[in-house]
Design a protein around this motif. Structure first.
Motif, PDB file in Angstrom:
ATOM      1  N   THR A   1      -1.025  13.262   3.902  1.00 37.22           N
ATOM      2  CA  THR A   1      -0.302  13.192   5.176  1.00 37.22           C
ATOM      3  C   THR A   1       1.122  12.682   5.007  1.00 37.22           C
ATOM      4  N   ASP A   2       1.435  12.129   3.828  1.00 32.96           N
ATOM      5  CA  ASP A   2       2.748  11.552   3.532  1.00 32.96           C
ATOM      6  C   ASP A   2       3.050  10.336   4.406  1.00 32.96           C
ATOM      7  N   LYS A   3       2.006   9.679   4.910  1.00 29.15           N
ATOM      8  CA  LYS A   3       2.180   8.483   5.733  1.00 29.15           C
ATOM      9  C   LYS A   3       1.894   7.232   4.910  1.00 29.15           C
ATOM     10  N   ILE A   4       2.558   6.132   5.287  1.00 28.04           N
ATOM     11  CA  ILE A   4       2.334   4.854   4.632  1.00 28.04           C
ATOM     12  C   ILE A   4       1.045   4.223   5.164  1.00 28.04           C
ATOM     13  N   VAL A   5       0.212   3.722   4.261  1.00 21.20           N
ATOM     14  CA  VAL A   5      -1.029   3.051   4.635  1.00 21.20           C
ATOM     15  C   VAL A   5      -1.118   1.733   3.878  1.00 21.20           C
ATOM     16  N   ALA A   6      -2.070   0.910   4.264  1.00 18.32           N
ATOM     17  CA  ALA A   6      -2.349  -0.344   3.572  1.00 18.32           C
ATOM     18  C   ALA A   6      -3.699  -0.222   2.862  1.00 18.32           C
TER      19      ALA A   6
ATOM     20  N   ARG B   1      12.770  -1.423  -0.740  1.00 14.80           N
ATOM     21  CA  ARG B   1      12.233  -1.185  -2.067  1.00 14.80           C
ATOM     22  C   ARG B   1      11.645   0.216  -2.147  1.00 14.80           C
ATOM     23  N   THR B   2      11.963   0.915  -3.170  1.00 17.33           N
ATOM     24  CA  THR B   2      11.425   2.259  -3.353  1.00 17.33           C
ATOM     25  C   THR B   2      10.614   2.288  -4.628  1.00 17.33           C
ATOM     26  N   ALA B   3       9.639   3.156  -4.670  1.00 21.15           N
ATOM     27  CA  ALA B   3       8.763   3.266  -5.834  1.00 21.15           C
ATOM     28  C   ALA B   3       8.203   4.662  -5.867  1.00 21.15           C
ATOM     29  N   PRO B   4       7.632   5.094  -7.003  1.00 17.62           N
ATOM     30  CA  PRO B   4       7.026   6.421  -7.074  1.00 17.62           C
ATOM     31  C   PRO B   4       5.905   6.555  -6.067  1.00 17.62           C
ATOM     32  N   SER B   5       5.544   7.812  -5.763  1.00 15.16           N
ATOM     33  CA  SER B   5       4.467   8.058  -4.805  1.00 15.16           C
ATOM     34  C   SER B   5       3.177   7.462  -5.326  1.00 15.16           C
ATOM     35  N   GLY B   6       2.257   7.215  -4.426  1.00 14.60           N
ATOM     36  CA  GLY B   6       1.010   6.533  -4.764  1.00 14.60           C
ATOM     37  C   GLY B   6       1.104   5.117  -4.278  1.00 14.60           C
ATOM     38  N   VAL B   7       0.558   4.174  -5.066  1.00 16.83           N
ATOM     39  CA  VAL B   7       0.653   2.770  -4.693  1.00 16.83           C
ATOM     40  C   VAL B   7       2.072   2.314  -4.882  1.00 16.83           C
ATOM     41  N   GLU B   8       2.690   1.768  -3.817  1.00 20.19           N
ATOM     42  CA  GLU B   8       4.112   1.440  -3.873  1.00 20.19           C
ATOM     43  C   GLU B   8       4.373  -0.008  -4.234  1.00 20.19           C
ATOM     44  N   SER B   9       3.699  -0.912  -3.574  1.00 19.86           N
ATOM     45  CA  SER B   9       3.964  -2.318  -3.879  1.00 19.86           C
ATOM     46  C   SER B   9       2.815  -3.174  -3.384  1.00 19.86           C
TER      47      SER B   9
END
Length: 281
Positions: free
Chosen positions: A17-22, A269-277
């Motif tokens: 979905t390209d959405k941010i999740v926790a 903060r930016t990071a590769p796709s997947g787990v970000e931080s």
């Protein structure tokens, strides 16, 4: 004061979905017989509930190992325990009213469905999205209840709550928990910051809320007295508290979408796709 435990939560991106999740990691360090009962109960409960002010559970996923189990939840940009605008000395009453209204609405929904959060409802169990929506989280100690109400084992984790929450019905303790949250947001510090258990049971012999909050309106003081009062014959529900005149007098609470937010600080903060931080809550 250090917390007894912390949940490890990751900020991730749903690749579909390209959405941010926790991603909340299920703590398996000391478990030999499977998933902890508190995590199982949290999963079971959240799958049954849906409300804007209750953290939603999207799914449960497993990592590369059996010990790597994650709850996929909605992502909230702000932790109210460390929210910058709540530490301002002026102009914070409007957002505080908005926060408490949302907490009461979430609790009202839980009670109408015969569930209670726990006796450990506190500011750090409240998160907020970048749209100003407050979410109640951490349902590991939540319980179902029926009618008539029955006493339950006090599962109070936070030292600062023990003097107010013990030896009473759990549903009756929840208004007191909201009272503690409200006073902490208003005063920028806990109401009863004791350093050890024995000190927490030495309470004032009289009501000193008016001296503690001399600038609070009469309606605000009435609401605090209602929240902290315990009288089985005058039990107040979350719905009763929602009707308080404190929320109808000026300054009026703002709409959630007008709440001040600081999501851009975390999104720098930016990071590769997947787990970000990763983060600890």
């Amino acid at each position: 004061m250090k917390p007894i435990f912390q949940d490890l939560v990751y900020r991730a991106r749903d690749t579909q979905t390209d959405k941010i999740v926790a991603l909340k990691k299920v703590q398996m360090d000391k478990e030999k017989d499977g998933i902890p009962i508190s995590s199982l109960w949290e999963i079971t409960l959240l799958l049954k509930l849906w409300h804007p002010n209750i953290m939603e559970l999207k799914e449960v996923v497993m990592g590369n190992h059996l010990e790597s189990i994650f709850l996929v939840m909605g992502y909230c940009e702000q932790d109210l325990a460390r929210c910058p605008f709540l530490r301002l000395r002026y102009g914070w009453i409007v957002p505080v009213k908005c926060i408490i209204l949302q907490v009461l609405k979430g609790l009202q929904y839980l009670h109408e469905n015969f569930f209670i959060h726990s006796r450990d409802l506190k500011v750090c169990n409240l998160l907020m999205t970048d749209k100003g929506c407050v979410k109640i989280v951490d349902f590991g100690l939540a319980r179902a209840h029926g009618v008539p109400l029955k006493p339950m084992t006090p599962k109070v984790v936070t030292l600062w709550r023990k003097s107010l929450m013990q030896e009473i019905h759990v549903p009756d303790s929840l208004p007191r928990a909201v009272g503690c949250i409200l006073t902490e947001l208003l005063a920028h510090m806990p109401l009863l910051p004791g350093m050890k258990t024995s000190g927490q049971h030495v309470l004032q012999p009289y009501n000193n809320l008016k001296h503690k909050f001399p600038w609070l309106s009469e309606a605000g003081l009435r609401l605090l007295n209602i929240l902290f009062m315990y009288d089985p014959k005058k039990r107040r529900t979350a719905g009763d508290c929602l009707e308080s005149s404190y929320f109808k007098e000026k300054p009026l609470p703002c709409e959630p979408e007008l709440m001040p937010t600081f999501s851009h600080h975390r999104n720098k903060r930016t990071a590769p796709s997947g787990v970000e931080s990763p983060g600890k809550r």
